[in-house]
Design an enzyme around this catalytic site. Structure first.
Site, short mmCIF file in Angstrom:
data_model
loop_
_atom_site.label_atom_id
_atom_site.label_comp_id
_atom_site.label_asym_id
_atom_site.label_seq_id
_atom_site.Cartn_x
_atom_site.Cartn_y
_atom_site.Cartn_z
N LYS A 75 1.04 -1.02 0.26
CA LYS A 75 0.06 -0.34 -0.08
C LYS A 75 0.71 1.03 0.06
O LYS A 75 0.53 2.20 -0.53
CB LYS A 75 -0.76 -0.02 1.15
N ASP A 123 -8.42 -0.12 6.37
CA ASP A 123 -8.26 -1.56 7.00
C ASP A 123 -7.17 -1.50 7.65
O ASP A 123 -6.47 -2.22 8.45
CB ASP A 123 -8.17 -2.90 6.65
#
Length: 398
Positions: A75, A123
């Protein structure tokens, strides 16, 4: 469960916007931006010959994103890249000239960035990336986290200076709330999922992920014949599969998209033929993949370049974490978080089934690529599931 892609658009060219975001010019730009990051380094590509032999495939390579840019996850390539791009675009507009990434530390650019607020839902890993990107340019970040995000992951986001907003419910609730608050306050949403009217920024996030493919192809002896890619909302899988399709054309690998059975929104979308939301929100140990509504842009890409969709179980994910931590033969020990090895879980399950092997064309000559998308982003949880601290796992190959 496995589902082959029988959609009429399967193997058709990507639409122009997606081809532009995921193509060669896009990855060139993403790599150029990365070259200006102080802690940028290519992540390792590991050969796993012992595991390949166990699974009955010709070769198995694992690209380890657990070391990416100090964030422990792939990410790091998406959210921070999009933030930097958006700051430079805003600076170019306000200053009346093209502002390059080399000018990020200029006082007039930083003054503009200081007036910008970037918001996202997460998340865990995407929020850290957005917060890190905002910190690099001197902007403000606000990160919405749902009830399933661990305190350790929340603390890791806050360390980058983000303001944390807790949200009741699951990931999809946090996405909606982040978008609503951002619209009301004039903030910029940097999301890795899309919705009608909001596609360009998720495209930038996915563009950042294409760097993973370029690095892997540089070092693989031959291009892969099979790739197993984990999916949450689908952005990561779409970026990797889309770039492979553009670069390799008719020689592109068979792409299998892997999800937790408890949060298989892409599988459900493939069954329905359109983006759907799973009615239940059952938690999964694969916490970074705990998404219940597919990204429309990701599905638009995967409907063309995803060849199969499959689901895996909770215990399978934990077993792969342990297998990577305790390798056989000369395979290196690898720290893989709860969601990091889900693509490998798919390969393990597929290799164990003669019918699935046949459906995917998986045999003793197959060259398989998987991507470990995260390391121990929650070290306490990792130790609980593996029975070893992540640093002790790495000591085995030090």
């Amino acid at each position: 469960m496995i589902l082959l892609n029988r959609r009429p658009e399967h193997r058709q060219p990507l639409v122009a916007a997606d081809a532009s975001a995921l193509g060669l010019a896009g990855v060139d730009e993403a790599e150029r931006f990365l070259s200006h990051r102080q802690n940028h380094a290519e992540t390792p590509l590991h050969a796993l010959p012992a595991l390949a032999a166990e699974l009955g495939v010709g070769s198995l390579h694992l690209k380890d994103e657990g070391l990416r840019l100090g964030l422990g996850s792939f990410k790091a390539l998406g959210g921070s890249y999009a933030v930097i791009r958006l700051v430079l675009e805003e600076a170019s507009k306000r200053l009346g000239r093209t502002v390059d990434v080399t000018e990020l530390d200029e006082s007039d650019v930083r003054a503009i960035a200081a007036g910008m607020t970037f918001v996202c839902a997460t998340d865990g890993n995407h929020g850290r990336s957005v917060a890190q990107g905002a910190g690099l340019v001197g902007a403000r970040s606000v990160v919405f986290v749902h009830s399933g995000v661990s305190d350790e992951r929340v603390a890791a986001i806050a360390r980058f200076g983000a303001e944390i907003v807790r949200v009741d419910g699951g990931y999809d609730h946090s996405v909606r709330q982040a978008a609503e608050v951002a619209a009301a306050r004039g903030w910029t949403v940097v999301s890795d999922t899309s919705w009608p009217g909001y596609e360009r920024i998720p495209g930038l996030v996915m563009q950042g992920y294409t760097v993973i493919v370029r690095e892997a192809l540089r070092h693989l002896p031959k291009p892969p014949t099979h790739v197993f890619l984990q999916a949450g909302v689908g952005g990561f899988a779409a970026a990797i599969a889309g770039h492979l399709a553009i670069v390799l054309g008719e020689d592109r690998p068979m792409v299998t998209v892997v999800e937790p059975a408890r949060a298989a929104c892409i599988f459900a979308t493939a069954e329905a033929g359109r983006p759907v939301k799973i009615p239940h929100e059952e938690p999964t140990v694969m916490a970074m993949l705990e998404c219940y509504e597919a990204s429309p842009v990701a599905w638009r890409i995967l409907s063309r370049v995803g060849d199969a969709f499959m689901t895996v179980e909770e215990e399978d994910a934990v077993a792969v974490m342990n297998r990577l931590a305790r390798p056989a033969g000369d395979d290196p020990a690898i720290v893989s978080g709860e969601s990091g090895g889900a693509g490998l879980v798919g390969l393990v399950r597929a290799a164990a089934s003669p019918d699935t092997r046949a459906a995917l064309g998986l045999d003793a000559y197959s060259r398989v690529l998987v991507i470990n998308t995260e390391g121990a982003t929650d070290p306490g949880r990792y130790a609980e599931l593996v029975g070893m601290a992540p640093e002790d796992v790495l000591l085995q190959t030090a």
